[in-house]
Enzyme design. Structure first.
Site, PDB file in Angstrom:
ATOM      1  N   SER A  46      10.720  18.976  -2.240  1.00  0.00           N
ATOM      2  CA  SER A  46      11.222  19.282  -1.010  1.00  0.00           C
ATOM      3  C   SER A  46      10.983  20.372  -0.115  1.00  0.00           C
ATOM      4  O   SER A  46      10.519  20.592   0.852  1.00  0.00           O
ATOM      5  CB  SER A  46      12.639  20.852  -2.245  1.00  0.00           C
ATOM      6  OG  SER A  46      13.679  19.985  -3.090  1.00  0.00           O
ATOM      7  N   GLY A  47      10.023  21.810  -1.006  1.00  0.00           N
ATOM      8  CA  GLY A  47       9.212  22.541  -0.298  1.00  0.00           C
ATOM      9  C   GLY A  47       7.621  21.798   0.518  1.00  0.00           C
ATOM     10  O   GLY A  47       7.876  21.823   2.010  1.00  0.00           O
ATOM     11  N   CYS A  61      13.789  17.967  -7.751  1.00  0.00           N
ATOM     12  CA  CYS A  61      14.990  18.310  -7.725  1.00  0.00           C
ATOM     13  C   CYS A  61      15.807  16.821  -7.646  1.00  0.00           C
ATOM     14  O   CYS A  61      16.905  16.984  -8.322  1.00  0.00           O
ATOM     15  CB  CYS A  61      15.161  19.220  -6.534  1.00  0.00           C
ATOM     16  SG  CYS A  61      17.187  19.773  -5.824  1.00  0.00           S
ATOM     17  N   CYS A  67      17.157  19.377  -9.709  1.00  0.00           N
ATOM     18  CA  CYS A  67      18.813  19.685  -9.242  1.00  0.00           C
ATOM     19  C   CYS A  67      20.572  18.270  -9.825  1.00  0.00           C
ATOM     20  O   CYS A  67      21.294  18.725 -10.022  1.00  0.00           O
ATOM     21  CB  CYS A  67      19.272  20.282  -8.393  1.00  0.00           C
ATOM     22  SG  CYS A  67      18.090  21.155  -8.536  1.00  0.00           S
ATOM     23  N   LYS A  96      20.936  16.351 -12.855  1.00  0.00           N
ATOM     24  CA  LYS A  96      21.432  17.415 -13.577  1.00  0.00           C
ATOM     25  C   LYS A  96      23.049  17.288 -13.019  1.00  0.00           C
ATOM     26  O   LYS A  96      24.165  17.129 -13.877  1.00  0.00           O
ATOM     27  CB  LYS A  96      20.846  18.432 -13.613  1.00  0.00           C
ATOM     28  CG  LYS A  96      21.754  19.674 -14.313  1.00  0.00           C
ATOM     29  CD  LYS A  96      22.481  19.949 -13.605  1.00  0.00           C
ATOM     30  CE  LYS A  96      21.791  21.066 -12.407  1.00  0.00           C
ATOM     31  NZ  LYS A  96      20.896  22.109 -12.866  1.00  0.00           N
ATOM     32  N   TYR A 123      13.952  10.510   1.719  1.00  0.00           N
ATOM     33  CA  TYR A 123      12.700  11.310   1.534  1.00  0.00           C
ATOM     34  C   TYR A 123      11.514  10.601   2.208  1.00  0.00           C
ATOM     35  O   TYR A 123      11.135  11.024   3.525  1.00  0.00           O
ATOM     36  CB  TYR A 123      12.061  12.101   0.500  1.00  0.00           C
ATOM     37  CG  TYR A 123      13.330  13.193  -0.085  1.00  0.00           C
ATOM     38  CD1 TYR A 123      12.793  14.854   0.046  1.00  0.00           C
ATOM     39  CD2 TYR A 123      14.177  13.060  -0.076  1.00  0.00           C
ATOM     40  CE1 TYR A 123      12.626  15.433   0.166  1.00  0.00           C
ATOM     41  CE2 TYR A 123      15.026  14.372  -0.629  1.00  0.00           C
ATOM     42  CZ  TYR A 123      14.768  15.688  -0.263  1.00  0.00           C
ATOM     43  OH  TYR A 123      15.326  17.036  -0.557  1.00  0.00           O
ATOM     44  N   GLY A 125      17.332  29.750 -23.726  1.00  0.00           N
ATOM     45  CA  GLY A 125      19.346  30.080 -23.767  1.00  0.00           C
ATOM     46  C   GLY A 125      19.124  30.455 -22.613  1.00  0.00           C
ATOM     47  O   GLY A 125      20.017  30.752 -21.564  1.00  0.00           O
ATOM     48  N   TYR A 184      18.995  28.409 -17.929  1.00  0.00           N
ATOM     49  CA  TYR A 184      20.427  27.775 -17.800  1.00  0.00           C
ATOM     50  C   TYR A 184      20.307  26.429 -17.697  1.00  0.00           C
ATOM     51  O   TYR A 184      21.088  25.593 -18.011  1.00  0.00           O
ATOM     52  CB  TYR A 184      19.961  27.948 -15.833  1.00  0.00           C
ATOM     53  CG  TYR A 184      19.156  27.122 -15.481  1.00  0.00           C
ATOM     54  CD1 TYR A 184      19.229  26.273 -14.629  1.00  0.00           C
ATOM     55  CD2 TYR A 184      17.840  28.185 -14.648  1.00  0.00           C
ATOM     56  CE1 TYR A 184      17.606  25.768 -14.453  1.00  0.00           C
ATOM     57  CE2 TYR A 184      16.476  27.748 -14.009  1.00  0.00           C
ATOM     58  CZ  TYR A 184      16.511  26.109 -14.063  1.00  0.00           C
ATOM     59  OH  TYR A 184      15.315  25.599 -13.195  1.00  0.00           O
ATOM     60  N   GLU A 239      23.160  24.410 -19.085  1.00  0.00           N
ATOM     61  CA  GLU A 239      23.482  23.615 -18.908  1.00  0.00           C
ATOM     62  C   GLU A 239      23.459  22.101 -19.781  1.00  0.00           C
ATOM     63  O   GLU A 239      24.836  21.393 -19.734  1.00  0.00           O
ATOM     64  CB  GLU A 239      23.097  23.212 -17.273  1.00  0.00           C
ATOM     65  CG  GLU A 239      23.390  24.421 -16.234  1.00  0.00           C
ATOM     66  CD  GLU A 239      22.110  24.299 -15.103  1.00  0.00           C
ATOM     67  OE1 GLU A 239      22.475  24.778 -14.201  1.00  0.00           O
ATOM     68  OE2 GLU A 239      21.038  23.058 -15.336  1.00  0.00           O
ATOM     69  N   ARG A 277      19.294  35.475 -20.275  1.00  0.00           N
ATOM     70  CA  ARG A 277      18.771  36.236 -20.103  1.00  0.00           C
ATOM     71  C   ARG A 277      18.296  36.519 -18.429  1.00  0.00           C
ATOM     72  O   ARG A 277      17.712  35.440 -17.911  1.00  0.00           O
ATOM     73  CB  ARG A 277      17.398  36.435 -20.701  1.00  0.00           C
ATOM     74  CG  ARG A 277      16.459  37.778 -20.979  1.00  0.00           C
ATOM     75  CD  ARG A 277      16.091  38.270 -22.250  1.00  0.00           C
ATOM     76  NE  ARG A 277      14.941  36.695 -22.214  1.00  0.00           N
ATOM     77  CZ  ARG A 277      13.519  37.051 -21.786  1.00  0.00           C
ATOM     78  NH1 ARG A 277      13.158  37.896 -20.555  1.00  0.00           N
ATOM     79  NH2 ARG A 277      13.144  36.112 -21.671  1.00  0.00           N
ATOM     80  N   ALA A 320      22.908  29.473  -9.287  1.00  0.00           N
ATOM     81  CA  ALA A 320      24.332  28.812  -9.985  1.00  0.00           C
ATOM     82  C   ALA A 320      23.382  28.238 -11.128  1.00  0.00           C
ATOM     83  O   ALA A 320      22.500  27.525 -11.080  1.00  0.00           O
ATOM     84  CB  ALA A 320      25.298  28.201  -8.531  1.00  0.00           C
ATOM     85  N   HIS A 374      45.392  31.977   0.842  1.00  0.00           N
ATOM     86  CA  HIS A 374      46.776  31.656  -0.666  1.00  0.00           C
ATOM     87  C   HIS A 374      46.687  30.810  -0.879  1.00  0.00           C
ATOM     88  O   HIS A 374      47.477  30.186   0.335  1.00  0.00           O
ATOM     89  CB  HIS A 374      47.776  33.261  -0.323  1.00  0.00           C
ATOM     90  CG  HIS A 374      47.939  32.694  -1.474  1.00  0.00           C
ATOM     91  ND1 HIS A 374      47.842  33.268  -2.990  1.00  0.00           N
ATOM     92  CD2 HIS A 374      49.694  33.201  -1.570  1.00  0.00           C
ATOM     93  CE1 HIS A 374      48.573  33.582  -3.329  1.00  0.00           C
ATOM     94  NE2 HIS A 374      50.008  33.172  -2.573  1.00  0.00           N
ATOM     95  N   GLU A 394      40.546  34.819  -3.057  1.00  0.00           N
ATOM     96  CA  GLU A 394      40.796  35.878  -2.084  1.00  0.00           C
ATOM     97  C   GLU A 394      40.734  36.591  -3.100  1.00  0.00           C
ATOM     98  O   GLU A 394      40.802  37.790  -2.393  1.00  0.00           O
ATOM     99  CB  GLU A 394      42.489  35.206  -2.043  1.00  0.00           C
ATOM    100  CG  GLU A 394      43.142  35.095  -3.174  1.00  0.00           C
ATOM    101  CD  GLU A 394      44.464  34.409  -2.776  1.00  0.00           C
ATOM    102  OE1 GLU A 394      45.165  35.232  -2.061  1.00  0.00           O
ATOM    103  OE2 GLU A 394      45.298  33.495  -3.536  1.00  0.00           O
TER     104      GLU A 394
END
Length: 513
Positions: free
Chosen positions: A32-33, A70, A75, A78, A127, A222, A224, A228, A251, A388, A486, A491
């Site tokens: 990506s970078g 990714c 990402c 996944k 890409y 423990g 992400y 996941e 953590r 996230a 709503h 909200e």
């Protein structure tokens, strides 16, 4: 075309007396970078080359692919598996919404795996087209640095190409590691740590491409990735045991939200083993025997190691020859403009081990291009970066956690929380009694919102908008004056009026969870 470049901290125009180079910029690593930096640099008129290892869903020292971690083994695949795992609960919920479904509903792992692979192959091609359309010259092979302004690319057939470049950008990312755990075969023979790590365990790379869906999975970690995959496999009907060293998973995230995630994981049937490590793996006739540091034993078909972190991909870049400085983890050391100690060599993304998120690598690549070729010296801004965890349901945060706010703030802190049953779940039956939890952390003196967290359906979609508000320095009063949509979960962020707790300046945050 004359190009503005940053040279020794000063902008100067290229002139005819400058040394001739094959490229203005050569990028090693097309994740990506690297791709962002290459395309944007080319848009400023730079002549750009980029190299990347041959494509494969599972990375190695000789395999990679345009798009990087990714897109190929992170990402994107996944998230596809998270979608697949989520349908199990959706199908159950549908029955309470009037849908009459056959009780015999099958899940075909191989079909999902095939679709996932098709998608990452498609993105790999996109890409490449993006780079071609930007005028970037692509090379498939392994790149390394042989001089401050020289790179060598070893192509698939073994031939070597050498190019000079005014600037070299390292964007080779990182790769999953395995911890050291001993193991035995079924006859009791000791294999040794290296063999066991490869033969009896997998990393997230392999977990995304398993030939068969396991019936029993053990996950160590423990973070992400561990959380996941626990959700993914659990959603697909796999029996999952999750082992981690702390009292709660995740953590570094807000402790209150960590507890919410742990509660949700357990409620969905995932077996949590806090403060527990694995001490040994043993190959057996019916799977892998897992032995914990508490002496517990259980059987698994797959053991996923998601606790060793990720190692920056720098070992084969030949950096020691030109003197590029690395930190103790092997990451490339850079300044605030992503420049190494060698003026012509730069680095962005996970290989620098700053903030290892895909959107951050994109930001760093953009800032690099602006700085070196756009005449706009730009530093990446790491404040209020949202992120996230795609467990089920998801966790998303931006800004400071309650613990970070207590540690950093000079005055009192106000905490606002809201916990409620999502509207969709109200008629889904007893099985779906998960609460959505939202949280705002506010500085008393300035009324500025320092952090926001949410665990519940659509959390990342909602948090992206909240991140804009925090980036603009929004106050709690501005949140309160915003009219909500709503009925929606979002909200709730603009209707939290009652203070849950006030924390006095100088209080000590909990750090042992």
């Amino acid at each position: 075309m004359a190009r503005k470049m940053l040279i020794d901290g000063e902008l100067s125009k290229a002139n005819e007396e400058e040394t001739h180079y094959d490229f203005d910029l050569f990028v090693i690593g097309a994740g990506s970078g690297g791709v962002r930096a290459a395309r944007f640099s080319a848009s400023y008129g730079a002549k750009v080359g980029i190299c990347e290892l041959p494509f494969d869903p599972v990375s190695s020292e000789s395999l990679g692919g345009f798009g990087g971690t990714c897109v190929i083994r992170g990402c994107v695949p996944k998230k596809i598996l998270v979608y697949g795992a989520s349908f199990r609960g959706e199908i159950e919920d549908a029955k309470n919404y009037g849908w009459k479904l056959n009780d015999n509903i099958d899940f075909n792992w191989k079909e999902l795996l095939h679709k996932k692979t098709e998608e990452i192959v498609r993105l790999n091609g996109i890409y490449k087209r993006l780079l071609t359309n930007a005028g970037v010259k692509m090379y498939e092979g392994e790149g390394k640095i042989v001089g401050p302004n020289e790179v060598e690319v070893t192509q698939i057939d073994g031939t070597k190409l050498c190019y000079s470049a005014k600037h070299i950008l390292i964007s080779t990312g990182s790769r999953a590691q395995r911890p050291t755990i001993p193991g035995q075969d079924k006859l009791g023979g000791f294999f040794g740590c290296g063999f066991i790590m490869k033969e009896l365990s997998i990393t997230s790379d392999e977990a995304l491409s398993l030939d068969e869906l396991p019936k029993r999975a053990v996950i160590l970690g423990g973070g992400y990735i561990a959380v996941e995959f626990a959700s993914i496999w659990n959603g697909m009907g796999v029996s999952v045991d999750l082992f981690f060293r702390k009292e709660l998973p995740l953590r570094g995230f807000d402790d209150e939200m960590r507890a919410v995630v742990a509660r949700n994981l357990e409620a969905r049937g995932i077996n949590l083993h806090p403060r527990t490590n694995l001490s040994e793996l043993v190959r057996a006739d019916d799977g892998i025997k897992v032995i914990t540091d508490h002496g517990e034993e259980l059987m698994a078909d797959v053991v996923l190691f998601a606790t060793g972190g990720r190692a920056p991909n720098t070992k084969r870049l030949n950096l020691e020859v030109v003197g590029v400085e690395l930190d103790k983890m092997g990451a490339v050391k850079v300044d605030e403009y992503s420049r190494t100690n060698i003026p012509s060599i730069w680095a962005v993304g996970d290989v620098t081990n700053r903030m290892n998120l895909t959107p951050v690598a994109l930001m760093e690549g953009t800032c690099f291009a602006k700085t070196v070729f756009g005449g706009q010296p730009s530093k990446p801004d790491y404040r209020d970066v949202p992120c996230a965890v795609f467990c089920i349901p998801t966790l998303s945060v931006v800004g400071l956690s309650e613990e970070q706010a207590i540690d950093q703030a000079e005055g009192d802190i106000l905490v606002f929380t809201s916990s409620f049953n999502p509207m969709k779940n109200t008629i889904s039956g007893l099985r779906r009694q998960e609460k959505t939890v939202m949280k705002l952390v506010v500085d008393v003196e300035t009324d500025k919102v320092l952090g926001a967290s949410m665990c519940g359906p659509d959390a990342p979609e909602i948090m992206q908008g909240i991140a804009v508000a925090l980036k603009c320095g929004a106050t709690k009063a501005q949140f309160d004056s915003t009219v909500g949509i709503h009925p929606s979960a979002a909200e709730e962020f603009v209707t939290m009026r009652s203070v849950t707790r006030r924390i006095a300046a100088g209080s000590k945050p909990k750090t042992n969870l």
